[in-house]
Scaffold this motif. Structure first.
Motif, mmCIF file in Angstrom:
data_model
loop_
_atom_site.group_PDB
_atom_site.id
_atom_site.type_symbol
_atom_site.label_atom_id
_atom_site.label_comp_id
_atom_site.label_asym_id
_atom_site.label_seq_id
_atom_site.Cartn_x
_atom_site.Cartn_y
_atom_site.Cartn_z
ATOM 1 N N GLU A 298 0.803 -1.235 0.000
ATOM 2 C CA GLU A 298 0.000 0.000 0.000
ATOM 3 C C GLU A 298 0.829 1.276 0.000
ATOM 4 O OE1 GLU A 298 -3.328 0.252 -0.167
ATOM 5 O OE2 GLU A 298 -3.676 -1.899 -0.215
ATOM 6 N N CYS A 299 2.100 1.193 0.349
ATOM 7 C CA CYS A 299 2.927 2.411 0.335
ATOM 8 C C CYS A 299 2.970 2.951 -1.097
ATOM 9 C CB CYS A 299 4.351 2.120 0.832
ATOM 10 S SG CYS A 299 5.426 3.569 0.647
ATOM 11 N N PRO A 300 2.568 4.195 -1.310
ATOM 12 C CA PRO A 300 2.443 4.710 -2.678
ATOM 13 C C PRO A 300 3.773 4.874 -3.407
ATOM 14 C CG PRO A 300 2.002 6.437 -1.067
ATOM 15 C CD PRO A 300 2.130 5.166 -0.298
ATOM 16 N N VAL A 301 4.886 4.872 -2.682
ATOM 17 C CA VAL A 301 6.184 5.104 -3.336
ATOM 18 C C VAL A 301 7.154 3.931 -3.154
ATOM 19 C CG1 VAL A 301 6.098 7.615 -3.364
ATOM 20 C CG2 VAL A 301 6.851 6.457 -1.284
ATOM 21 N N GLY A 302 6.648 2.798 -2.694
ATOM 22 C CA GLY A 302 7.509 1.623 -2.550
ATOM 23 C C GLY A 302 8.642 1.834 -1.562
ATOM 24 N N ALA A 303 8.382 2.578 -0.486
ATOM 25 C CA ALA A 303 9.457 2.874 0.479
ATOM 26 C C ALA A 303 9.675 1.739 1.472
ATOM 27 C CB ALA A 303 9.137 4.164 1.235
ATOM 28 N N ILE A 304 8.727 0.780 1.532
ATOM 29 C CA ILE A 304 8.861 -0.318 2.502
ATOM 30 C C ILE A 304 9.173 -1.596 1.734
ATOM 31 C CG2 ILE A 304 7.730 -1.563 4.395
ATOM 32 C CD1 ILE A 304 5.779 0.804 4.634
ATOM 33 N N PRO A 305 10.390 -2.086 1.834
ATOM 34 C CA PRO A 305 10.750 -3.285 1.078
ATOM 35 C C PRO A 305 10.123 -4.545 1.676
ATOM 36 C CG PRO A 305 12.678 -2.051 1.805
ATOM 37 C CD PRO A 305 11.513 -1.535 2.568
ATOM 38 N N THR A 326 14.054 -2.121 7.073
ATOM 39 C CA THR A 326 14.461 -0.724 6.948
ATOM 40 C C THR A 326 13.653 -0.031 5.856
ATOM 41 O OG1 THR A 326 16.684 -1.115 7.781
ATOM 42 C CG2 THR A 326 16.411 0.774 6.331
ATOM 43 N N VAL A 327 13.124 1.127 6.195
ATOM 44 C CA VAL A 327 12.320 1.913 5.249
ATOM 45 C C VAL A 327 13.221 2.920 4.542
ATOM 46 C CG1 VAL A 327 10.470 3.647 5.157
ATOM 47 C CG2 VAL A 327 10.200 1.605 6.588
ATOM 48 N N ASP A 328 12.945 3.164 3.276
ATOM 49 C CA ASP A 328 13.709 4.153 2.514
ATOM 50 C C ASP A 328 13.126 5.539 2.812
ATOM 51 O OD1 ASP A 328 14.793 5.874 0.616
ATOM 52 O OD2 ASP A 328 14.959 4.298 -0.895
ATOM 53 N N LYS A 331 12.463 8.128 -0.104
ATOM 54 C CA LYS A 331 11.223 7.936 -0.872
ATOM 55 C C LYS A 331 10.018 8.381 -0.052
ATOM 56 C CE LYS A 331 12.538 3.978 -3.733
ATOM 57 N NZ LYS A 331 12.322 2.538 -3.946
ATOM 58 N N CYS A 332 10.014 8.009 1.215
ATOM 59 C CA CYS A 332 8.896 8.327 2.098
ATOM 60 C C CYS A 332 8.724 9.842 2.206
ATOM 61 C CB CYS A 332 9.151 7.698 3.463
ATOM 62 S SG CYS A 332 7.936 8.103 4.721
ATOM 63 N N PHE A 333 9.794 10.557 2.527
ATOM 64 C CA PHE A 333 9.701 12.007 2.715
ATOM 65 C C PHE A 333 9.326 12.704 1.402
ATOM 66 C CE2 PHE A 333 11.598 16.302 3.092
ATOM 67 C CZ PHE A 333 10.833 16.752 4.155
ATOM 68 N N GLY A 334 9.815 12.151 0.281
ATOM 69 C CA GLY A 334 9.470 12.718 -1.033
ATOM 70 C C GLY A 334 7.958 12.724 -1.232
ATOM 71 N N PHE A 335 7.296 11.666 -0.769
ATOM 72 C CA PHE A 335 5.834 11.616 -0.899
ATOM 73 C C PHE A 335 5.178 12.652 0.012
ATOM 74 C CE2 PHE A 335 1.656 9.816 0.290
ATOM 75 C CZ PHE A 335 1.058 9.885 -0.957
ATOM 76 N N TRP A 336 5.689 12.781 1.235
ATOM 77 C CA TRP A 336 5.138 13.794 2.157
ATOM 78 C C TRP A 336 5.191 15.177 1.517
ATOM 79 C CZ3 TRP A 336 6.482 13.130 8.012
ATOM 80 C CH2 TRP A 336 6.306 11.787 8.383
ATOM 81 N N GLU A 337 6.334 15.480 0.918
ATOM 82 C CA GLU A 337 6.496 16.800 0.284
ATOM 83 C C GLU A 337 5.481 16.999 -0.828
ATOM 84 O OE1 GLU A 337 11.174 18.044 0.315
ATOM 85 O OE2 GLU A 337 10.408 16.806 -1.310
ATOM 86 N N ASP A 342 2.157 15.119 6.119
ATOM 87 C CA ASP A 342 2.754 13.824 6.447
ATOM 88 C C ASP A 342 1.802 12.699 6.056
ATOM 89 O OD1 ASP A 342 1.333 15.054 8.761
ATOM 90 O OD2 ASP A 342 1.615 13.092 9.630
ATOM 91 N N CYS A 343 2.352 11.505 5.922
ATOM 92 C CA CYS A 343 1.577 10.350 5.458
ATOM 93 C C CYS A 343 1.620 9.271 6.533
ATOM 94 C CB CYS A 343 2.196 9.829 4.161
ATOM 95 S SG CYS A 343 1.691 8.158 3.707
ATOM 96 N N SER A 344 0.534 8.561 6.709
ATOM 97 C CA SER A 344 0.515 7.413 7.627
ATOM 98 C C SER A 344 -0.261 6.260 6.996
ATOM 99 C CB SER A 344 -0.157 7.791 8.954
ATOM 100 O OG SER A 344 0.445 8.900 9.548
ATOM 101 N N ILE A 345 -0.167 6.136 5.672
ATOM 102 C CA ILE A 345 -0.915 5.059 5.013
ATOM 103 C C ILE A 345 -0.513 3.709 5.602
ATOM 104 C CG2 ILE A 345 -1.235 3.823 2.825
ATOM 105 C CD1 ILE A 345 -0.986 6.531 1.386
ATOM 106 N N CYS A 346 0.796 3.531 5.829
ATOM 107 C CA CYS A 346 1.260 2.237 6.360
ATOM 108 C C CYS A 346 0.658 1.969 7.743
ATOM 109 C CB CYS A 346 2.786 2.173 6.388
ATOM 110 S SG CYS A 346 3.595 3.642 7.049
ATOM 111 N N ILE A 347 0.450 3.017 8.526
ATOM 112 C CA ILE A 347 -0.168 2.840 9.850
ATOM 113 C C ILE A 347 -1.653 2.498 9.678
ATOM 114 C CG2 ILE A 347 -0.794 4.004 12.013
ATOM 115 C CD1 ILE A 347 1.793 5.589 11.826
HETATM 116 S S1 SF4 Z 1 4.451 7.011 5.651
HETATM 117 FE FE1 SF4 Z 1 3.491 6.747 3.610
HETATM 118 S S2 SF4 Z 1 5.181 7.067 2.157
HETATM 119 FE FE2 SF4 Z 1 6.104 6.704 4.177
HETATM 120 S S3 SF4 Z 1 6.505 4.494 4.291
HETATM 121 FE FE3 SF4 Z 1 4.468 4.816 5.209
HETATM 122 S S4 SF4 Z 1 3.039 4.549 3.475
HETATM 123 FE FE4 SF4 Z 1 5.080 4.857 2.591
#
Ligand code: SF4
Ligand code: SF4
Length: 398
Positions: A298-305, A326-328, A331-337, A342-347
């Motif tokens: 579900e991470c929109p930018v593939g930051a979670i391997p 380990t999360v990238d 990539k994660c912060f790039g999506f926030w910007e 901020d994003c919490s889709i993974c949560i």
């Molecule tokens: S916060 Fe959003 S962009 Fe960052 S790892 Fe979680 S789902 Fe991906």
């Protein structure tokens, strides 16, 4: 003087005491992390991260509201609430800025009165731990754990925003214990991610943590002991929270607590008050994550391997020498910007993030921690777990 940037591994705690279920293992190559390499600090000094969209992202939090849109979840009202939720944290962050301090983000909180010379006595370290936990909950903590003061998890250096360079991370002598507090974030707000509105859960979690940390620290000081409250500054919260028994490390790179899943914000207090320590605990998260992978998908930018824990690092914002998921962060912060919040889709999508009544969640968690974890995963999806809710429906109270 020992090399403070590379302390020796403690063999007895290589896996933080999690045994075969360990998903956060210290390796011989371990190096303490400098806060300068944190992705938020890098977004100020590192040209690889900083761009016009970085400035716009921060401006939405700081300046008079100007960048809202008409899109549901990103309206003036959504940003207004999100920014108000950060206000308490920001007041403390800004009170000593002229001294090159941003308390709660880059430096310890210091809004405390002096301590008396005499120390109150406790019957035993166990009695002290019980009392501190009771007071922490009175002052708003949802979860409290106690661990030892472990310098491995202190930043090797803090970060000076004024000079855009590292600065010393100096703590008083004699500190021996860390109290870790957690505040649960609002389930209904997190359900609206992605939205600016959902950032209200994050901001209010930090603001509440700030008040809890200050009140509890003042209580400890009034008893004649040292208390150094810190929020996102000074030390990494995740390993301290795991050591303090608050939860288990999950694939999304956060601590999954039994009570609220990953939907929590942590704060810490360093002290010399002797208290009984809590132990790390495992309740099957490692095995469940191996089956689940929802945050990965579900991470929109593939930051979670996907895949097993390893000591791979993606960039300088990852700690060196810890075998874990380990999360990238780039990539994660790039999506926030890009989405200006901020994003919490993974949560939101994590099956351990539930708004269910306590007894039902307890039953589900037991299932998730058993060999029937696939059934638990299926049940979560069948019952609508992790589904997104619109911001406008939140405002209507639906
Ligand atoms: S916060 Fe959003 S962009 Fe960052 S790892 Fe979680 S789902 Fe991906
Ligand atoms: S979403 Fe699934 S894989 Fe990701 S942390 Fe939660 S349980 Fe683990």
């Amino acid at each position: 003087m020992p090399d403070r940037s590379r302390l020796p591994e403690r063999p007895d705690e290589a896996s933080l005491g999690l045994g075969t279920a360990a998903s956060f293992e210290v390796q011989p190559t371990f190096e303490r992390f400098s806060q300068r390499d944190d992705i938020f600090c890098r977004s100020f000094w590192d040209p690889e991260i900083r761009s016009e969209s970085t400035d716009r992202f921060y401006a939405t939090y700081r300046d008079v509201l100007a960048n809202w849109r008409t899109v549901d979840g990103f309206t003036q009202r959504d940003y207004a609430l999100r920014n108000a939720s950060w206000h308490v944290t920001d007041v403390f962050a800004e009170r000593r800025e002229e001294e090159d301090r941003r308390e709660g983000y880059l430096d310890e909180l210091t809004a405390l009165r002096d301590a008396p010379a005499e120390q109150a006595e406790f019957e035993s370290p166990a009695a002290a731990a019980t009392e501190i936990k009771r007071v922490a909950k009175l002052f708003g903590a949802d979860l409290v754990g106690i661990t030892d003061y472990d310098e491995r998890w202190l930043y090797s250096h803090k970060y000076s925003r004024v000079r855009e360079s590292p600065k010393p991370n100096e703590q008083p002598g004699g500190l021996s214990h860390v109290i870790v507090v957690a505040k649960a974030m609002d389930h209904g707000l997190i359900a609206t991610v992605p939205s600016a509105l959902s950032g209200t859960a994050t901001g209010w979690g930090y603001s509440e943590d700030t008040l809890t940390l200050l009140a509890l620290s003042q209580y400890i000081r009034n008893l004649g002991y040292q208390a150094v409250p810190n929020l996102n500054d000074t030390a990494l919260a995740i390993p301290l929270a795991i050591k303090a028994g608050l939860g288990e490390y999950g694939k999304l790179g956060l601590v999954i607590t039994p009570e609220f899943g990953p939907r929590v914000r942590f704060g810490k207090i360093f002290t010399d008050l002797p208290m009984t320590l809590d132990a790390p605990r495992s309740f099957g998260v490692r095995e469940f994550c191996d089956q689940c992978n929802l945050c990965v998908r579900e991470c929109p930018v593939g930051a979670i391997p996907a895949g097993d824990p390893s000591d791979v690092t993606y960039n300088r914002s990852n700690i060196v020498g810890v075998k874990k998921w380990t999360v990238d962060a780039e990539k994660c912060f790039g999506f926030w910007e890009r989405q200006n919040s901020d994003c919490s889709i993974c949560i939101r999508v994590c099956p351990y993030n539930k708004g269910w009544p306590g007894w039902l969640f307890t039953a589900w968690r037991r299932l998730a921690g058993s060999p029937l974890r696939r059934v638990a995963l299926w049940l979560d999806r069948a019952l609508g777990g992790g589904r997104r809710r619109t911001a406008s429906s939140w405002w209507k109270g639906n």
